[in-house]
Motif scaffolding. Sequence first.
Motif, PDB file in Angstrom:
ATOM      1  N   ILE A 343      10.774  16.170   9.825  1.00  0.00           N
ATOM      2  CA  ILE A 343      10.082  14.908  10.038  1.00  0.00           C
ATOM      3  C   ILE A 343       9.552  14.930  11.462  1.00  0.00           C
ATOM      4  CG2 ILE A 343      10.302  12.408  10.084  1.00  0.00           C
ATOM      5  CD1 ILE A 343      12.612  12.809   8.027  1.00  0.00           C
ATOM      6  N   MET A 346      10.258  12.950  15.209  1.00  0.00           N
ATOM      7  CA  MET A 346      11.604  12.431  15.343  1.00  0.00           C
ATOM      8  C   MET A 346      12.484  13.514  15.976  1.00  0.00           C
ATOM      9  SD  MET A 346      12.244   9.913  12.201  1.00  0.00           S
ATOM     10  CE  MET A 346      12.723   8.570  13.239  1.00  0.00           C
ATOM     11  N   GLU A 350      17.948  12.801  14.653  1.00  0.00           N
ATOM     12  CA  GLU A 350      17.470  11.953  13.552  1.00  0.00           C
ATOM     13  C   GLU A 350      17.193  12.794  12.318  1.00  0.00           C
ATOM     14  OE1 GLU A 350      16.456   8.649  13.197  1.00  0.00           O
ATOM     15  OE2 GLU A 350      16.658   7.850  15.219  1.00  0.00           O
ATOM     16  N   VAL A 354      19.215  11.950   8.774  1.00  0.00           N
ATOM     17  CA  VAL A 354      18.334  11.067   8.002  1.00  0.00           C
ATOM     18  C   VAL A 354      18.893  10.738   6.619  1.00  0.00           C
ATOM     19  CG1 VAL A 354      16.872  12.988   7.200  1.00  0.00           C
ATOM     20  CG2 VAL A 354      15.959  10.687   7.206  1.00  0.00           C
TER      21      VAL A 354
ATOM     22  N   ASN B 187      14.224   4.650   8.729  1.00  0.00           N
ATOM     23  CA  ASN B 187      13.487   5.221   7.602  1.00  0.00           C
ATOM     24  C   ASN B 187      12.001   4.897   7.694  1.00  0.00           C
ATOM     25  OD1 ASN B 187      15.727   6.408   6.560  1.00  0.00           O
ATOM     26  ND2 ASN B 187      16.017   4.971   4.884  1.00  0.00           N
ATOM     27  N   ALA B 190      10.679   7.395   9.909  1.00  0.00           N
ATOM     28  CA  ALA B 190      10.702   8.706   9.252  1.00  0.00           C
ATOM     29  C   ALA B 190       9.528   8.841   8.288  1.00  0.00           C
ATOM     30  CB  ALA B 190      12.027   8.904   8.506  1.00  0.00           C
ATOM     31  N   GLY B 193       6.546   9.553  10.198  1.00  0.00           N
ATOM     32  CA  GLY B 193       6.553  10.906  10.753  1.00  0.00           C
ATOM     33  C   GLY B 193       6.144  11.936   9.726  1.00  0.00           C
ATOM     34  N   ASN B 194       6.667  11.835   8.528  1.00  0.00           N
ATOM     35  CA  ASN B 194       6.335  12.768   7.459  1.00  0.00           C
ATOM     36  C   ASN B 194       6.796  12.179   6.127  1.00  0.00           C
ATOM     37  OD1 ASN B 194       6.007  14.860   5.647  1.00  0.00           O
ATOM     38  ND2 ASN B 194       6.728  16.433   7.056  1.00  0.00           N
ATOM     39  N   ALA B 197       8.375  14.717   3.513  1.00  0.00           N
ATOM     40  CA  ALA B 197       9.699  15.204   3.927  1.00  0.00           C
ATOM     41  C   ALA B 197      10.726  14.093   3.790  1.00  0.00           C
ATOM     42  CB  ALA B 197       9.647  15.710   5.365  1.00  0.00           C
ATOM     43  N   SER B 198      10.335  12.867   4.109  1.00  0.00           N
ATOM     44  CA  SER B 198      11.273  11.752   3.990  1.00  0.00           C
ATOM     45  C   SER B 198      11.681  11.541   2.537  1.00  0.00           C
ATOM     46  CB  SER B 198      10.644  10.468   4.534  1.00  0.00           C
ATOM     47  OG  SER B 198      10.240  10.645   5.863  1.00  0.00           O
ATOM     48  N   ALA B 201      14.058  13.988   1.538  1.00  0.00           N
ATOM     49  CA  ALA B 201      15.353  13.787   2.204  1.00  0.00           C
ATOM     50  C   ALA B 201      16.066  12.572   1.633  1.00  0.00           C
ATOM     51  CB  ALA B 201      15.155  13.642   3.710  1.00  0.00           C
TER      52      ALA B 201
END
Lengths: 506, 314
Positions: A343, A346, A350, A354, B187, B190, B193-194, B197-198, B201
């Motif tokens: 990500i 971050m 983190e 996550v 979150n 996150a 950010g992506n 990917a989040s 995850a």
Amino acid sequence: MDDFLAFSHIGKSYPGVRALDDISFSVPRGTIHRLVGENGAGKSTLIRVLSGDTEADQGEISIDGQMQHFASTRDAFAARVVVVHQELQLVPSLTVAENLRLGRFPARAGVIDFRGMIGQVGAKLADIGIHVDPRTPVSQLSLGERQMIEVAKAVMMDARVIALDEPTSSLSSRESEVLFELIGRLRAQGKVVIYISHRLDEIFRLCDGCTVFRDGRLAAHHTTMEGLTRDKLVAEMVGREIVDIWGWRGRIAGKPRLAVEGVSGKHLAHPASFDVRAGEIHGFFGLVGSGRSELMRLVYGADKRRTGHIAIDGVTLAGRDPKRSIQAGLVLCSEDRKYDGIIQGMSVGENIVVSARRHFSPFGLIRPGREGETADKFIKTLRIRTPSRRQNIVNLSGGNQQKVILARWLAETGVKVLIVDEPTRGIDVGAKAEIYDLLYSLAERGIAIVVVSSELPEVMGISDRISVMCEGRIVAGFERADFDEHIILAAALPDRSIPEPTKRAS
Amino acid sequence: MAGLLKRILLGEQGLVVIFVLAFALVSVTVPNFLTDRNMLGLFQSVVTIGIVSCTMMLCLASRDFDLSVGSIVAFAGMVAVMASNASGSIIIGLIVALAFGTFVGFVNGVVIAKLKINALITTLATMQIVRGLALIASDGRAVGINDPNFYQLALSKAFGVPTPVWVMLILFIVFGFVLNRTVFGRNTLAIGGNPEASRLAGVDVDAMRIWIFTLQGLVCGIAGILLASRITSGQPNAATGLELSAISACVLGGVSLAGGRAAMLGVIVGVLILGIAENAMNLLNIQAFYQYLVRGIILLLAVLLDNIRSRGLR
């Protein structure tokens, strides 16, 4: 022997890091020269200096006896030095011809002469042996073909020095072959090709010489590949002998943990079934496009599956999305770290917590102390090289990013099945060995592991059992005792294994 | 000296430093600026932007956009007035207005997350639909309130500070906490950010986006009620251009439009910078038309500064 491209006493420092320290070597005309070294050893920095992307603190570069000063990439272009980066710089919606003449369109009174451009580009492509219709949009080309077009771009700029950064990391072996042929022709034309790759096997068949980097210093320089062995090179890279980087350790597998039956989806038409037992490492091998990654994404729930049944320890996996897979103890480290692994923006910490933070965040409230402890614990046990957990993840090397993603899942409690897709892509030898070791110790804890890889030596080196995929189907299975490189590779190749020439324009 | 200055201005708290300097400069040069009455007026003038910026921050941090906030604020204010008039109860009016704002936000969220329509387009559409509804419902005229107690929402004070300012301050604290100390907030960053990917995850990205837009709608409802109370009626043309002001305030405060980066303190400073610029120009009797010019320039400068900063860090 002439020293066409010469580096002398190149030095470059970043805050806290000596990225390049007194690097001197030279490369003669008409050769392919390989730079090898672990991630962070200095290869990429040297390429950046060569491309004018970064200025060296000390030292000089000379080409054909002339001193060069590259303050920007423009200067490097002017000196006909072109770097083909790992991330391709093509515009997908434009055609091959347009991409190759981007910024230098042949025009009459501002109107582009398309016919002339296509003819000219076509002739040039044919000349260097690339059989792609110049009118094809780049988006329709395979990764391998795009890589060729990048190289062709360098050739069209009349480059004297062409540097390739990891050109084969995302290519299938057949695509790589075609690229190697192209590189061979460039050598015959008297160009200097600087080549960076993690694939050690390529070096012996392709290169005329190589320079080994270690910790920013020049560890060894070879002007010929005669008498060199793979083991010797690896030793020079890491500064110690690594006899067997796989270090496979036998285990006794337990009961089946993951049972996949008849799973199919949009990108995988034919239903696939397999199982993985507790403490077992089940390798999946196949060429690019064989459906390995697609199958794993369906199992994990990253893509919607149309049919099929998945059970973990005999309990049916009800959910079809990553969140519920994780809750059931099924996790995936995906193939493309940059795209859907890390990500960006971050911190390392983190990125580690996550997922796992849900276990220690009562009512959704974060406990920073606990998160910090968790992150620090995994940074330490996995030996993730970072100044602190607060470091932005993008500043870490590929190997360390991969460890962060593994840490993300290790921090989860109750992981039963771990799927890792291309665990060591773009990662240096030292870090590879650490990741394999980690996988073994996870298997020893009873976790069922699936390893997907396009590198056959890797799959054979670490798996207890191998399934081979080809054109969207699981076509063969092998126990460790029966591993044979030729048989496995043969199983992975489609029947019509002779590469077809590209014919897409219609 | 120059190096030190550069470090301070381009550092993490660069914006705060600039804000303090600008504040001091305005205090000294603009007469009547640093008075209790003007300070309260300043805070009151930024209440709507301030409140909406809290959730706009979340929206931008998750790589989304919301253009419909101005319309929701206007219509929620009208709904509050109309529902109060119809039911004879202010409480019911407020509840209906909040429910309305929340509903529009929820619809935004569902369309964006589930139907995968670009947030810019979706909220551009709801922005026009809701504004249209507001104009239709009122026939383009302001709707007056029957019960004068409704004015008390904006007029009442606690410890000498008007209620709307308290509401804004409380929301600043709440959303600062949400962003930094809750799984929801982390979150959100996150996802920005992506997103892919989040999702892999284990972050339920769709649910998160629906929540963020729903919260945005709720908060717009609050802002709409307070605004209607302050202007003593429901105005279908209220809060036009609010979406741009709120986004400006967030960007001024260092929220990245590319997602993944946000800080409540920055957004507060961004809101205050816009407020101070307007306030100072009012005090100096500068024509309102020039304020657009100044706001645009401030925004450009702030983004430029941010750009230099991120390049410096590289």
